[in-house]
Design an enzyme around this catalytic site. Sequence first.
Site, PDB file in Angstrom:
ATOM      1  N   LYS A  19     -27.886   6.083 140.906  1.00  0.00           N
ATOM      2  CA  LYS A  19     -26.701   5.255 140.626  1.00  0.00           C
ATOM      3  C   LYS A  19     -26.876   4.413 139.363  1.00  0.00           C
ATOM      4  CE  LYS A  19     -27.942   1.622 143.885  1.00  0.00           C
ATOM      5  NZ  LYS A  19     -28.621   0.723 142.968  1.00  0.00           N
ATOM      6  N   ARG A  94     -23.823  -5.155 148.590  1.00  0.00           N
ATOM      7  CA  ARG A  94     -24.840  -4.487 149.387  1.00  0.00           C
ATOM      8  C   ARG A  94     -24.731  -4.818 150.868  1.00  0.00           C
ATOM      9  NH1 ARG A  94     -28.718  -3.464 145.099  1.00  0.00           N
ATOM     10  NH2 ARG A  94     -30.461  -2.269 145.888  1.00  0.00           N
ATOM     11  N   ARG A 132     -40.307   7.408 139.144  1.00  0.00           N
ATOM     12  CA  ARG A 132     -39.446   6.739 138.168  1.00  0.00           C
ATOM     13  C   ARG A 132     -40.212   5.833 137.194  1.00  0.00           C
ATOM     14  NH1 ARG A 132     -34.201   4.008 140.475  1.00  0.00           N
ATOM     15  NH2 ARG A 132     -35.560   2.664 141.696  1.00  0.00           N
ATOM     16  N   ARG A 166     -41.091  -0.066 137.697  1.00  0.00           N
ATOM     17  CA  ARG A 166     -40.731  -1.199 138.550  1.00  0.00           C
ATOM     18  C   ARG A 166     -41.784  -1.391 139.619  1.00  0.00           C
ATOM     19  NH1 ARG A 166     -34.600  -0.254 140.327  1.00  0.00           N
ATOM     20  NH2 ARG A 166     -35.508  -1.176 142.175  1.00  0.00           N
ATOM     21  N   ARG A 177     -36.670  -0.798 151.322  1.00  0.00           N
ATOM     22  CA  ARG A 177     -35.370  -0.804 150.625  1.00  0.00           C
ATOM     23  C   ARG A 177     -34.415   0.201 151.272  1.00  0.00           C
ATOM     24  NH1 ARG A 177     -37.844   0.314 145.112  1.00  0.00           N
ATOM     25  NH2 ARG A 177     -35.764   0.932 144.462  1.00  0.00           N
TER      26      ARG A 177
HETATM   27  P1  ADP Z   1     -32.424   0.010 144.127  1.00  0.00           P
HETATM   28  O1  ADP Z   1     -30.984   0.294 144.391  1.00  0.00           O
HETATM   29  O2  ADP Z   1     -33.130   1.117 143.428  1.00  0.00           O
HETATM   30  O3  ADP Z   1     -33.169  -0.470 145.340  1.00  0.00           O
HETATM   31  P2  ADP Z   1     -31.770  -2.347 142.410  1.00  0.00           P
HETATM   32  O4  ADP Z   1     -32.284  -2.403 141.020  1.00  0.00           O
HETATM   33  O5  ADP Z   1     -30.298  -2.179 142.602  1.00  0.00           O
HETATM   34  O6  ADP Z   1     -32.598  -1.190 143.097  1.00  0.00           O
HETATM   35  O7  ADP Z   1     -32.228  -3.668 143.200  1.00  0.00           O
HETATM   36  C1  ADP Z   1     -33.559  -4.104 143.247  1.00  0.00           C
HETATM   37  C2  ADP Z   1     -33.721  -5.265 144.227  1.00  0.00           C
HETATM   38  O8  ADP Z   1     -32.915  -6.400 143.795  1.00  0.00           O
HETATM   39  C3  ADP Z   1     -33.246  -4.988 145.653  1.00  0.00           C
HETATM   40  O9  ADP Z   1     -34.242  -4.352 146.415  1.00  0.00           O
HETATM   41  C4  ADP Z   1     -32.907  -6.419 146.153  1.00  0.00           C
HETATM   42  O10 ADP Z   1     -34.080  -7.118 146.525  1.00  0.00           O
HETATM   43  C5  ADP Z   1     -32.343  -7.100 144.912  1.00  0.00           C
HETATM   44  N1  ADP Z   1     -30.857  -6.961 144.850  1.00  0.00           N
HETATM   45  C6  ADP Z   1     -30.143  -6.244 143.943  1.00  0.00           C
HETATM   46  N2  ADP Z   1     -28.818  -6.344 144.189  1.00  0.00           N
HETATM   47  C7  ADP Z   1     -28.685  -7.138 145.279  1.00  0.00           C
HETATM   48  C8  ADP Z   1     -27.572  -7.598 146.050  1.00  0.00           C
HETATM   49  N3  ADP Z   1     -26.316  -7.239 145.750  1.00  0.00           N
HETATM   50  N4  ADP Z   1     -27.813  -8.426 147.107  1.00  0.00           N
HETATM   51  C9  ADP Z   1     -29.060  -8.785 147.428  1.00  0.00           C
HETATM   52  N5  ADP Z   1     -30.153  -8.374 146.762  1.00  0.00           N
HETATM   53  C10 ADP Z   1     -29.986  -7.551 145.698  1.00  0.00           C
END
Ligand code: ADP
Length: 227
Positions: A19, A94, A132, A166, A177
């Site tokens: 995504k 989320r 990744r 990361r 996650r």
């Molecule tokens: P991925 O979808 O690959 O897990 P992201 O880069 O979208 O990774 O997010 C990394 C981390 O940032 C998440 O595991 C969470 O801890 C935090 N995070 C990102 N977006 C949100 C959100 N909308 N609400 C709460 N935590 C978030």
Amino acid sequence: MEHKLPLAVIIMGPPGSGKGTQSSRLSASMNIPKISTGDILRQVSLGDGPKSEYIRSVIATGGLVSDNILADLIVSRLSDLDCKDGFILDGYPRNIQQATFLGELLLDRNYKLLVIEVIVPDDTLIKRVKGRYLCKNCGTIYNKYFAKPQKDGICDKCGSSEFTYRSDDNELVIKERLKEYNTQTIPVLDYYRQRNLLVSVNGEKTSDEVHEDILRQIARALVNDCN
Ligand code: ADP
């Protein structure tokens, strides 16, 4: 692509679904900004002070950062001038609370909403996330199993030879996650499906094909909207 109302596109999918990559491509094709809450939170987590420390610890364990912090972040970012014609959201909402909060915000500001789900089976996800890595300079995402740069060790986009990964892309945190995704985020997909706002694409195709599918789905949704 022609559209009258400002357009909010949410790209949803589990970690490793692609995504992030697809949101960047869509942002370039549609010429509207991509807002990645993960990228913003990672940036904030680099700072000093209790808030940065808190965000660092939540990301490190694969949990969700508090809804309040996300709400502030989203309100502030959506108020930027570059979002006035539309934007792409990657990583937000989320959970259901975030989805209802966003819904009110978009209604207030008169955005049309479209949600795209990128579907990839669980076993592929873990492999993708483990492989990744990204360009340290421009953030372009690569994968050591599936998508290396054309010239080994040189970023296709900016020519940099420095890469990073990361720290939350390790197997233990990925599983956490995925668990968060299945319990908190799957209900958000149902929420949008019930409101007829959700379309799905198969995320196991090539990146180009997925991109084309997303563009087609958006075009179709916008045409249906005009009728
Ligand atoms: P991925 O979808 O690959 O897990 P992201 O880069 O979208 O990774 O997010 C990394 C981390 O940032 C998440 O595991 C969470 O801890 C935090 N995070 C990102 N977006 C949100 C959100 N909308 N609400 C709460 N935590 C978030």
